[in-house]
Enzyme design. Structure first.
Site, PDB file in Angstrom:
ATOM      1  N   HIS A  87       0.763  -1.191   0.203  1.00 33.40           N
ATOM      2  CA  HIS A  87       0.260   0.066   0.069  1.00 33.40           C
ATOM      3  C   HIS A  87       0.812   1.230  -0.160  1.00 33.40           C
ATOM      4  CE1 HIS A  87      -4.121  -1.351   1.634  1.00 33.40           C
ATOM      5  NE2 HIS A  87      -3.827  -1.889   0.450  1.00 33.40           N
ATOM      6  N   GLU A  96       0.966   3.788   1.663  1.00 32.72           N
ATOM      7  CA  GLU A  96       1.445   4.135   3.003  1.00 32.72           C
ATOM      8  C   GLU A  96       2.536   3.452   3.617  1.00 32.72           C
ATOM      9  OE1 GLU A  96      -1.707   3.151   2.241  1.00 32.72           O
ATOM     10  OE2 GLU A  96      -3.124   4.000   3.904  1.00 32.72           O
TER      11      GLU A  96
END
Lengths: 155, 155
Positions: free
Chosen positions: B54, B56
């Site tokens: 992801h 993040e």
């Protein structure tokens, strides 16, 4: 030896000992598919300077690389300590079939001890969870590690 | 342009567009320390066959590598969509100061929409959370991506 949960947890414990040998919190994990170990991981957070380098995540990433997918349908994860929220969240994405852990983590365990991540609403996947396999052996390895740390710090 | 939340979220949106360009769900993230962008990430789950890839997590791992630590004290994360449980769990470990997100994720958002990971007991770190920065822009990018996918599938 029969390939049951204890058998696979012993292999995860062997991984945990690899972490201990490099002065990392001794937690280990393996992933099994069709009765074969497809990946192994041990905690390497300090060594790698990576907050995601938990035993579970390392084993998950290796297994996905090997299988060429980012899903782990038909797989089981064995880990010596109850997964944290980061690892439990990752396991949800993988749609893994079954999660087997050794000792509970009362402080950060996200599969029932501190809270239960899988009890949130909107989930369309619910892995089978089995805790307490070789619980004492798995728990004592971590307790002894921290006792030793405290002892060294007090000197 | 003044370096405020909108300024940094625009940079995260730029990252999200990089994901879109490679046919990944368009989500982007950046990490800021002392008013400087120290890392960037965009979703690459399909490309890398990695459930942890992801935006993040990619940004977090890069930032930690750069800083030589696995903690992100004094840092802020900007991400176009509300983090999931995996990413929120990772952010907890990093002890990051502040998390700013664009659009909510009603299905899997772990910072209030689906549930709130940081409301669990036993937490000794509580990052500041700020949602809704460039909400429409961030949300529409993802909505349009999925609408387009459905359109192509129906043909």
């Amino acid at each position: 030896m029969k390939k049951n949960d204890e058998y696979y947890m012993l292999l995860a414990l062997k991984e945990a000992m690899k972490a201990q040998a490099i002065d990392e919190v001794p937690i280990g994990a393996i992933i099994v598919k069709n009765d074969k170990v497809i990946s192994r991981g041990h905690n390497q957070r300090e060594k790698r300077n990576d907050p995601t380098a938990h035993a579970e995540i390392i084993a998950i990433r290796k297994a996905c690389k090997k299988l060429g997918v980012w899903r782990l349908d038909g797989c089981q994860l064995y880990v010596t300590i109850e997964p944290c929220s980061m690892c439990a969240g990752t396991l949800l994405w993988t749609r893994i079939d079954r999660i087997v852990f050794g000792a509970k983590d009362p402080k950060g365990g996200a599969l029932g001890s501190s809270y239960h991540l899988f009890e949130q609403k909107n989930l369309n996947h619910h892995p089978v969870i089995c805790g307490g396999v070789l619980e004492n052996e798995c728990g004592q390895l971590v307790s002894a590690f921290f006792q030793n740390k405290r002892l060294l710090q007090s000197k």
